[in-house]
Design a protein around this motif. Structure first.
Motif, PDB file in Angstrom:
ATOM      1  N   ARG A  91       0.836  -1.202   0.000  1.00 24.45           N
ATOM      2  CA  ARG A  91       0.000   0.000   0.000  1.00 24.45           C
ATOM      3  C   ARG A  91       0.873   1.254   0.000  1.00 24.45           C
ATOM      4  N   HIS A  92       1.913   1.273   0.828  1.00 25.15           N
ATOM      5  CA  HIS A  92       2.793   2.447   0.879  1.00 25.15           C
ATOM      6  C   HIS A  92       3.551   2.637  -0.436  1.00 25.15           C
ATOM      7  N   LEU A  93       3.952   1.538  -1.077  1.00 26.49           N
ATOM      8  CA  LEU A  93       4.610   1.661  -2.381  1.00 26.49           C
ATOM      9  C   LEU A  93       3.676   2.271  -3.417  1.00 26.49           C
ATOM     10  N   LEU A  94       2.406   1.849  -3.386  1.00 26.33           N
ATOM     11  CA  LEU A  94       1.431   2.430  -4.312  1.00 26.33           C
ATOM     12  C   LEU A  94       1.200   3.909  -4.008  1.00 26.33           C
ATOM     13  N   LEU A  95       1.146   4.247  -2.721  1.00 21.07           N
ATOM     14  CA  LEU A  95       0.975   5.656  -2.360  1.00 21.07           C
ATOM     15  C   LEU A  95       2.180   6.485  -2.814  1.00 21.07           C
ATOM     16  N   ASP A  96       3.376   5.904  -2.745  1.00 20.38           N
ATOM     17  CA  ASP A  96       4.569   6.608  -3.220  1.00 20.38           C
ATOM     18  C   ASP A  96       4.508   6.866  -4.728  1.00 20.38           C
ATOM     19  N   GLN A  97       3.770   6.028  -5.444  1.00 21.00           N
ATOM     20  CA  GLN A  97       3.590   6.209  -6.886  1.00 21.00           C
ATOM     21  C   GLN A  97       2.355   7.060  -7.195  1.00 21.00           C
ATOM     22  N   HIS A  98       1.783   7.673  -6.146  1.00 23.10           N
ATOM     23  CA  HIS A  98       0.599   8.533  -6.247  1.00 23.10           C
ATOM     24  C   HIS A  98      -0.623   7.762  -6.735  1.00 23.10           C
ATOM     25  N   GLY A 100      -3.907   5.935  -5.368  1.00 26.15           N
ATOM     26  CA  GLY A 100      -4.758   5.794  -4.195  1.00 26.15           C
ATOM     27  C   GLY A 100      -4.529   6.847  -3.131  1.00 26.15           C
ATOM     28  N   VAL A 101      -4.154   8.048  -3.522  1.00 27.17           N
ATOM     29  CA  VAL A 101      -3.875   9.095  -2.547  1.00 27.17           C
ATOM     30  C   VAL A 101      -5.108   9.924  -2.177  1.00 27.17           C
TER      31      VAL A 101
END
Length: 129
Positions: A91-98, A100-101
């Protein structure tokens, strides 16, 4: 009249009384599970592997102990730590890729981390025993 002056001192925040949003809770638990997996998780796992690879008798002893219901209950929390940490890390990796923000997406992904972590722990527990 006396004018009221404001102090530059920091305010006391009681973090136990502040209601954290679900994404914040997932993030905090992600950090806690990471610490618990690192220590004592890695040293305990290395000791088990050392005993496991020592001899056939130690392997049989360890295998017999892992069939004990109490030992099964002891193994379930570290399994959940691992699965929650992996899911929250993704989840954090996806958030780092913007990805699901947005607020609703972040809440949904945080909820999914809990659900998927518990489901994977349950499935692994059922497969192991």
């Amino acid at each position: 009249m006396i004018a009221k002056t404001y102090s530059n001192r920091p305010k006391y925040l009681n973090l136990l009384k502040i209601k954290q949003p679900l994404p914040a809770i997932v993030s905090i638990i992600h950090r806690i599970t990471g610490v618990l997996l690192f220590f004592p998780g890695i040293p305990v796992l290395l000791c088990i592997f050392q005993d496991f690879l020592g001899s056939q008798e130690s392997f049989d002893y360890l295998q017999k102990n892992l069939q004990n219901p109490l030992m099964m209950l002891i193994i379930l929390p570290p399994l959940w730590f691992f699965f929650h940490h992996v899911c929250a890390g993704i989840r954090h990796l996806l958030l780092d890729q913007h990805i699901g923000v947005e607020l609703q997406q972040a809440r949904t992904s945080a909820y999914l981390v809990f659900v998927v972590g518990i489901m994977l722990t349950t499935l692994t527990g059922l497969l192991l025993w």
